[in-house]
Design a protein around this motif. Structure first.
Motif, mmCIF file in Angstrom:
data_model
loop_
_atom_site.group_PDB
_atom_site.id
_atom_site.type_symbol
_atom_site.label_atom_id
_atom_site.label_comp_id
_atom_site.label_asym_id
_atom_site.label_seq_id
_atom_site.Cartn_x
_atom_site.Cartn_y
_atom_site.Cartn_z
ATOM 1 N N GLY A 1 98.782 -20.163 -3.345
ATOM 2 C CA GLY A 1 99.932 -19.275 -3.196
ATOM 3 C C GLY A 1 100.398 -18.690 -4.508
ATOM 4 O O GLY A 1 99.759 -18.851 -5.553
ATOM 5 N N PRO A 2 101.515 -18.000 -4.455
ATOM 6 C CA PRO A 2 102.080 -17.405 -5.665
ATOM 7 C C PRO A 2 102.577 -18.483 -6.632
ATOM 8 O O PRO A 2 102.834 -19.626 -6.234
ATOM 9 N N LEU A 3 102.674 -18.096 -7.899
ATOM 10 C CA LEU A 3 103.230 -19.010 -8.895
ATOM 11 C C LEU A 3 104.656 -19.374 -8.493
ATOM 12 O O LEU A 3 105.370 -18.561 -7.907
ATOM 13 N N PHE A 4 105.049 -20.591 -8.804
ATOM 14 C CA PHE A 4 106.407 -21.031 -8.491
ATOM 15 C C PHE A 4 106.927 -21.871 -9.640
ATOM 16 O O PHE A 4 106.183 -22.287 -10.517
ATOM 17 N N ARG A 5 108.214 -22.105 -9.617
ATOM 18 C CA ARG A 5 108.870 -22.940 -10.629
ATOM 19 C C ARG A 5 109.691 -23.998 -9.917
ATOM 20 O O ARG A 5 110.110 -23.801 -8.788
ATOM 21 N N LYS A 6 109.918 -25.082 -10.612
ATOM 22 C CA LYS A 6 110.838 -26.101 -10.099
ATOM 23 C C LYS A 6 112.043 -26.114 -11.026
ATOM 24 O O LYS A 6 111.915 -26.392 -12.214
ATOM 25 N N LEU A 7 113.178 -25.790 -10.452
ATOM 26 C CA LEU A 7 114.429 -25.781 -11.211
ATOM 27 C C LEU A 7 115.349 -26.829 -10.607
ATOM 28 O O LEU A 7 115.815 -26.666 -9.479
ATOM 29 N N GLY A 8 115.557 -27.893 -11.333
ATOM 30 C CA GLY A 8 116.416 -28.955 -10.825
ATOM 31 C C GLY A 8 115.902 -29.554 -9.531
ATOM 32 O O GLY A 8 116.675 -29.896 -8.653
ATOM 33 N N SER B 1 105.791 -17.181 7.262
ATOM 34 C CA SER B 1 106.710 -18.254 7.623
ATOM 35 C C SER B 1 106.878 -19.161 6.406
ATOM 36 O O SER B 1 105.973 -19.252 5.561
ATOM 37 N N PRO B 2 108.014 -19.832 6.305
ATOM 38 C CA PRO B 2 108.195 -20.766 5.184
ATOM 39 C C PRO B 2 107.106 -21.835 5.159
ATOM 40 O O PRO B 2 106.643 -22.233 4.080
ATOM 41 N N ARG B 3 106.668 -22.290 6.313
ATOM 42 C CA ARG B 3 105.630 -23.324 6.373
ATOM 43 C C ARG B 3 104.309 -22.817 5.802
ATOM 44 O O ARG B 3 103.607 -23.550 5.107
ATOM 45 N N THR B 4 103.958 -21.576 6.085
ATOM 46 C CA THR B 4 102.726 -21.002 5.535
ATOM 47 C C THR B 4 102.808 -20.945 4.012
ATOM 48 O O THR B 4 101.848 -21.286 3.318
ATOM 49 N N ASP C 1 108.671 -11.029 -9.210
ATOM 50 C CA ASP C 1 107.478 -10.441 -9.833
ATOM 51 C C ASP C 1 106.221 -11.224 -9.471
ATOM 52 O O ASP C 1 105.162 -10.641 -9.241
ATOM 53 N N ASP C 2 106.319 -12.553 -9.408
ATOM 54 C CA ASP C 2 105.169 -13.387 -9.054
ATOM 55 C C ASP C 2 104.782 -13.195 -7.585
ATOM 56 O O ASP C 2 103.594 -13.205 -7.242
ATOM 57 N N LEU C 3 105.774 -13.024 -6.718
ATOM 58 C CA LEU C 3 105.490 -12.783 -5.303
ATOM 59 C C LEU C 3 104.760 -11.454 -5.125
ATOM 60 O O LEU C 3 103.774 -11.360 -4.386
ATOM 61 N N GLU C 4 105.234 -10.429 -5.831
ATOM 62 C CA GLU C 4 104.596 -9.118 -5.733
ATOM 63 C C GLU C 4 103.176 -9.155 -6.295
ATOM 64 O O GLU C 4 102.261 -8.555 -5.715
ATOM 65 N N ALA C 5 102.980 -9.855 -7.414
ATOM 66 C CA ALA C 5 101.648 -9.953 -8.014
ATOM 67 C C ALA C 5 100.689 -10.670 -7.073
ATOM 68 O O ALA C 5 99.534 -10.265 -6.915
ATOM 69 N N TRP C 6 101.146 -11.742 -6.424
ATOM 70 C CA TRP C 6 100.302 -12.477 -5.495
ATOM 71 C C TRP C 6 99.949 -11.614 -4.291
ATOM 72 O O TRP C 6 98.803 -11.589 -3.835
ATOM 73 N N ALA D 1 109.389 -16.436 1.596
ATOM 74 C CA ALA D 1 108.514 -16.253 2.748
ATOM 75 C C ALA D 1 108.916 -14.991 3.512
ATOM 76 O O ALA D 1 108.054 -14.195 3.911
ATOM 77 N N ALA D 2 110.199 -14.784 3.714
ATOM 78 C CA ALA D 2 110.672 -13.578 4.402
ATOM 79 C C ALA D 2 110.298 -12.328 3.609
ATOM 80 O O ALA D 2 109.888 -11.316 4.176
#
Length: 64
Positions: free
Chosen positions: A38-45, A25-28, A53-58, A19-20
């Motif tokens: 939003g941008p693509l995300f992954r769940k790791l553990g 904001s993290p909530r947004t 790269d996904d943040l920049e593409a979004w 978010a920063a």
């Protein structure tokens, strides 16, 4: 002679840091994730992480 310390930049960011990075904001960012806008995300553990790269593409999708 000291061993060379190589700093590898982070490849993934947690929600707060992502978010920063985007200037949001993290909530947004969490809301975007919930609504699927939003941008693509992954769940790791069980942790949500974002690839830089996904943040920049979004962010580039919003370029006018």
């Amino acid at each position: 002679m000291q061993p060379v310390q190589v700093q590898i930049p982070p490849r993934f960011l947690r929600t707060k840091d992502a978010a920063a990075f985007l200037g949001l904001s993290p909530r947004t960012l969490e809301k975007h994730r919930t609504y699927g806008t939003g941008p693509l995300f992954r769940k790791l553990g069980g942790r949500v992480v974002y690839a830089i790269d996904d943040l920049e593409a979004w962010a580039d999708k919003g370029r006018v």
